[in-house]
Scaffold this motif. Sequence first.
Motif, PDB file in Angstrom:
ATOM      1  N   LEU A 111       0.833  -1.201   0.000  1.00  0.00           N
ATOM      2  CA  LEU A 111       0.000   0.000   0.000  1.00  0.00           C
ATOM      3  C   LEU A 111       0.871   1.257   0.000  1.00  0.00           C
ATOM      4  CD1 LEU A 111      -2.772  -1.025   2.556  1.00  0.00           C
ATOM      5  CD2 LEU A 111      -3.029  -0.702   0.098  1.00  0.00           C
ATOM      6  N   GLU A 112       1.932   1.206   0.795  1.00  0.00           N
ATOM      7  CA  GLU A 112       2.815   2.374   0.878  1.00  0.00           C
ATOM      8  C   GLU A 112       3.487   2.646  -0.459  1.00  0.00           C
ATOM      9  OE1 GLU A 112       6.519   4.391   1.075  1.00  0.00           O
ATOM     10  OE2 GLU A 112       6.486   2.208   1.041  1.00  0.00           O
ATOM     11  N   LEU A 113       3.878   1.558  -1.166  1.00  0.00           N
ATOM     12  CA  LEU A 113       4.530   1.717  -2.450  1.00  0.00           C
ATOM     13  C   LEU A 113       3.569   2.263  -3.510  1.00  0.00           C
ATOM     14  CD1 LEU A 113       6.704  -1.545  -2.600  1.00  0.00           C
ATOM     15  CD2 LEU A 113       7.515   0.811  -2.278  1.00  0.00           C
ATOM     16  N   SER A 114       2.289   1.955  -3.320  1.00  0.00           N
ATOM     17  CA  SER A 114       1.296   2.430  -4.309  1.00  0.00           C
ATOM     18  C   SER A 114       0.838   3.859  -4.047  1.00  0.00           C
ATOM     19  CB  SER A 114       0.075   1.501  -4.308  1.00  0.00           C
ATOM     20  OG  SER A 114      -0.615   1.593  -3.067  1.00  0.00           O
ATOM     21  N   ILE A 164       8.069   8.771   3.950  1.00  0.00           N
ATOM     22  CA  ILE A 164       7.633   7.905   5.047  1.00  0.00           C
ATOM     23  C   ILE A 164       7.539   6.475   4.536  1.00  0.00           C
ATOM     24  CG2 ILE A 164       5.794   7.399   6.681  1.00  0.00           C
ATOM     25  CD1 ILE A 164       5.065  10.335   6.662  1.00  0.00           C
ATOM     26  N   ALA A 165       8.336   5.559   5.184  1.00  0.00           N
ATOM     27  CA  ALA A 165       8.315   4.146   4.805  1.00  0.00           C
ATOM     28  C   ALA A 165       7.683   3.319   5.912  1.00  0.00           C
ATOM     29  CB  ALA A 165       9.734   3.654   4.532  1.00  0.00           C
TER      30      ALA A 165
END
Length: 210
Positions: free
Chosen positions: A157-160, A168-169
């Motif tokens: 989700l974070e990568l998308s 923010i990772a």
Amino acid sequence: MIKWELKEKYDKQDQRFHEIRARYDKAVIEAGTHLADLIAQKDAILRQEFQTGKDFSADKQRINAAIETAKEAKTQAEEDRAKAYEFATSASLDGRITIRDLTVDWNTNYAPMVRTKEFPAILERVKKARAEYLNGIIDYYDMVAKYEPAYLDMRQLELSDARPGDGIAVHQIVSESDLSLITSEDLHKVGVRKELPADVKRLKIGDDAE
């Protein structure tokens, strides 16, 4: 430390012979010192005779006789010491505890006794600690596996997320660096330097039961 009776007997077995030898050594030293003193006195008489021109024949005769007697006494003391050494050596062989006797007693009696009395508690403690340590590591991997799907899902989700520049990772919940793992440095300190890591308190057997 558990008492080792045979070793104590071994350490004491030559004490009497050492004392006898020391007595004869002292006699030789005293005889030699007395002879040296007489020779020094003779030198002083000769020097005085030369400086004064007086006749010291009687004194020289007396000191020469004393020197000969002292030489004989020193020779006799040395012969007595040699005989005493010979006797002490032969006498000490009779019923003497040898290094081989110690080795056999160590292997068959003393070492097994110490192992039987002191090692079981140590071994039990190490076994319990090993089991706790390894089970704790498995607990860690079980926890990681349990939350791995949720972590991967959140990461996707974070990568998308199309928001640029935010930086923010998604963080992992835990990592191996969070564990207090035993390191090779720890083992070196314990095995070679007999030191514990700064964050570990020394607890002897019985202390941890309090």
